[in-house]
Design an enzyme around this catalytic site. Structure first.
Site, PDB file in Angstrom:
ATOM      1  N   GLY A  90       0.794  -1.366   0.010  1.00  0.00           N
ATOM      2  CA  GLY A  90       0.050   0.018  -0.086  1.00  0.00           C
ATOM      3  C   GLY A  90       0.972   1.269   0.128  1.00  0.00           C
ATOM      4  CE1 TYR A 138      -8.854   2.373   8.660  1.00  0.00           C
ATOM      5  CE2 TYR A 138      -9.422   4.569   9.515  1.00  0.00           C
ATOM      6  CZ  TYR A 138      -8.505   3.741   9.116  1.00  0.00           C
ATOM      7  OH  TYR A 138      -7.257   4.101   8.886  1.00  0.00           O
ATOM      8  CE  LYS A 178      -6.571   0.800  11.081  1.00  0.00           C
ATOM      9  NZ  LYS A 178      -5.418  -0.031  10.638  1.00  0.00           N
TER      10      LYS A 178
HETATM   11  P1  NAD Z   1      -3.374   1.763   1.761  1.00  0.00           P
HETATM   12  O1  NAD Z   1      -4.914   1.278   1.261  1.00  0.00           O
HETATM   13  O2  NAD Z   1      -2.463   2.346   0.556  1.00  0.00           O
HETATM   14  O3  NAD Z   1      -2.660   0.224   2.199  1.00  0.00           O
HETATM   15  C1  NAD Z   1      -3.230  -0.635   2.917  1.00  0.00           C
HETATM   16  C2  NAD Z   1      -2.554  -1.925   2.435  1.00  0.00           C
HETATM   17  O4  NAD Z   1      -3.141  -3.044   3.027  1.00  0.00           O
HETATM   18  C3  NAD Z   1      -3.002  -2.321   0.913  1.00  0.00           C
HETATM   19  O5  NAD Z   1      -1.971  -2.574   0.171  1.00  0.00           O
HETATM   20  C4  NAD Z   1      -4.188  -3.287   0.951  1.00  0.00           C
HETATM   21  O6  NAD Z   1      -3.960  -4.052  -0.293  1.00  0.00           O
HETATM   22  C5  NAD Z   1      -3.619  -4.068   1.977  1.00  0.00           C
HETATM   23  N1  NAD Z   1      -4.639  -4.822   2.580  1.00  0.00           N
HETATM   24  C6  NAD Z   1      -5.740  -4.475   3.154  1.00  0.00           C
HETATM   25  N2  NAD Z   1      -6.784  -5.453   3.511  1.00  0.00           N
HETATM   26  C7  NAD Z   1      -5.889  -6.530   3.588  1.00  0.00           C
HETATM   27  C8  NAD Z   1      -5.558  -7.895   3.933  1.00  0.00           C
HETATM   28  N3  NAD Z   1      -7.035  -8.657   4.473  1.00  0.00           N
HETATM   29  N4  NAD Z   1      -4.737  -9.027   3.670  1.00  0.00           N
HETATM   30  C9  NAD Z   1      -3.463  -8.276   3.198  1.00  0.00           C
HETATM   31  N5  NAD Z   1      -3.303  -7.241   2.731  1.00  0.00           N
HETATM   32  C10 NAD Z   1      -4.385  -6.316   2.852  1.00  0.00           C
HETATM   33  O7  NAD Z   1      -3.517   2.533   2.812  1.00  0.00           O
HETATM   34  P2  NAD Z   1      -2.311   3.286   3.665  1.00  0.00           P
HETATM   35  O8  NAD Z   1      -2.661   4.684   3.786  1.00  0.00           O
HETATM   36  O9  NAD Z   1      -1.006   3.035   3.172  1.00  0.00           O
HETATM   37  O10 NAD Z   1      -2.669   3.002   5.135  1.00  0.00           O
HETATM   38  C11 NAD Z   1      -1.839   1.761   5.879  1.00  0.00           C
HETATM   39  C12 NAD Z   1      -2.189   1.780   7.149  1.00  0.00           C
HETATM   40  O11 NAD Z   1      -1.950   2.951   8.013  1.00  0.00           O
HETATM   41  C13 NAD Z   1      -3.622   1.505   7.378  1.00  0.00           C
HETATM   42  O12 NAD Z   1      -3.771   0.286   8.477  1.00  0.00           O
HETATM   43  C14 NAD Z   1      -4.261   2.536   7.761  1.00  0.00           C
HETATM   44  O13 NAD Z   1      -5.384   2.331   8.711  1.00  0.00           O
HETATM   45  C15 NAD Z   1      -3.240   3.345   8.504  1.00  0.00           C
HETATM   46  N6  NAD Z   1      -3.183   4.620   8.686  1.00  0.00           N
HETATM   47  C16 NAD Z   1      -3.147   5.353   7.625  1.00  0.00           C
HETATM   48  C17 NAD Z   1      -3.326   6.981   7.635  1.00  0.00           C
HETATM   49  C18 NAD Z   1      -3.139   7.690   6.535  1.00  0.00           C
HETATM   50  O14 NAD Z   1      -3.382   8.714   6.434  1.00  0.00           O
HETATM   51  N7  NAD Z   1      -2.461   7.202   5.285  1.00  0.00           N
HETATM   52  C19 NAD Z   1      -3.888   7.380   8.653  1.00  0.00           C
HETATM   53  C20 NAD Z   1      -4.056   6.689   9.811  1.00  0.00           C
HETATM   54  C21 NAD Z   1      -3.802   5.332   9.822  1.00  0.00           C
END
Ligand code: NAD
Ligand code: UDP
Length: 318
Positions: free
Chosen positions: A10, A145, A149
């Protein structure tokens, strides 16, 4: 260290994999690409210390060989993504987190959880310190969500208390940068995509709601600092400079030189009004703070989106 990164395909995960490889760690990346993109890790596949496993971590997390640390990032993160995949989001936050914790337990490994500022819900206390317990609507659309979390934090803390797993929790605030999907629906990627393609910028509500936007390189430094510690936290990781959504729209228009107009749409249900982290704990305990301001971060992000016009078109078509 050999680090298992769930969600490594991701946006944040691929930057984390890269940072770990850069400093000499080995990485096992697990992803099912439900919201990620194989392009994010394509350049890493030739690296001798990088392995990729296609896996749904809600089903199981198996890694052969030694594991020194687990970074659990797998989960949809953009509101349109988790609203489109509500049950999968609950599953990966609950069963996925438990599977990742069991991997850490089996290997006596450090475990870090990518939690979120969303656990504060629509906060009644501003700015948000880690001691605030939050204001979440447990049956609203965003709860799939937020509550997943919150459960992920609870089960991680319980594994630390019950099994002694070396757990650390990061509460990540809105983070942006290269490799966001152009049409993932998050505000920064949406505004930049709209500005570059001449579409109207879609401001939800009156645009007076605030967020605090952190550049991805800063955030990843924070995750690595947490990984290297044995602190539980939780730690707010985010940039404490707060902006309204309207201010962000102006900045993006200015930076892209776009003549796109601005269109207002209804505010989504339970959209938080204000969001700003207090980062004193991360600063004092992890020695971490963000260094890249929004102007520089947006400049780099706009440059990436402009250089990947093919991705804008492909993402729009899908
Ligand atoms: P993203 O959607 O780009 O990345 C998430 C990744 O997890 C994706 O590659 C997806 O394919 C993978 N994924 C989802 N479900 C899955 C499963 N069951 N098995 C295997 N892989 C799975 O999102 P991101 O922005 O990179 O977020 C990454 C993490 O950081 C997440 O847990 C998100 O909740 C947390 N987060 C991100 C932000 C932000 O602003 N980017 C803020 C708060 C929390
Ligand atoms: N937002 C907006 N236009 C968009 C996408 C989002 O005005 O095209 C708003 C959204 O309503 C929210 C803020 O921008 O108030 C941040 O939204 P995002 O989805 O990026 O993150 P989150 O709501 O999870 O903080």
């Amino acid at each position: 260290m050999r680090v298992a990164v769930t969600g490594g395909g991701g946006f944040l995960g691929s930057h984390l994999c890269e940072a770990l490889l850069r400093r000499g760690d080995s990485v096992v990346c697990l992803d099912n690409f439900s919201t990620g993109d194989p392009e994010n890790i394509a350049p890493l596949l030739a690296h001798p210390a990088f392995e990729f496993q296609q896996a749904d971590v809600s089903v199981s997390v198996q890694v052969a060989g030694r594991v020194d640390a687990v970074a659990h990032l797998a989960s949809p993160a953009s509101p349109p993504d988790y609203l489109r995949h509500p049950l999968e989001t609950l599953a990966v936050g609950s069963r996925g987190t438990e599977n990742a914790l069991r991997l850490a337990l089996r290997h006596n490994a450090r475990f870090i959880l990518a939690s979120t500022s969303e656990i504060y819900g629509d906060p009644l206390l501003h700015p948000q310190e880690e001691t605030y317990w939050g204001n979440v609507n447990s049956i609203g659309p965003r709860s799939v969500y937020d509550e997943a979390k919150r459960y992920a934090e609870a089960v991680s803390a319980a594994y630390r208390r019950t099994h002694g797993v070396d757990v650390g929790i990061a509460r990540i605030f809105n983070t942006y940068g290269p490799r966001m999907r152009p049409h993932d629906g998050r505000v920064v990627s949406s505004f930049i995509t709209q500005a570059l393609t001449g579409e109207p910028l879609t401001i939800y509500g009156d645009g007076g709601q605030t967020r605090s936007f952190c550049y991805v390189d800063d955030l990843v430094r924070g995750l690595v600092a947490l990984l290297d510690s044995s602190e539980l936290g939780p730690f707010n990781l985010g940039n404490p400079v707060e902006r309204t959504v309207s201010e962000l729209a102006c900045l993006v228009l200015e930076m892209t030189g776009s003549t796109s107009e601005v269109k207002h749409h209804p505010l989504p249900v339970d959209d938080p009004v204000r969001r700003r982290p207090v980062i004193t704990r991360a600063r004092e305990v992890l020695g971490w703070e963000p260094e890249i301001d929004i102007t520089e971060g947006l400049r780099r992000t706009v440059a990436y989106f402009a250089a990947h016009a093919d991705r804008l078109a492909a993402s729009a078509a899908s």
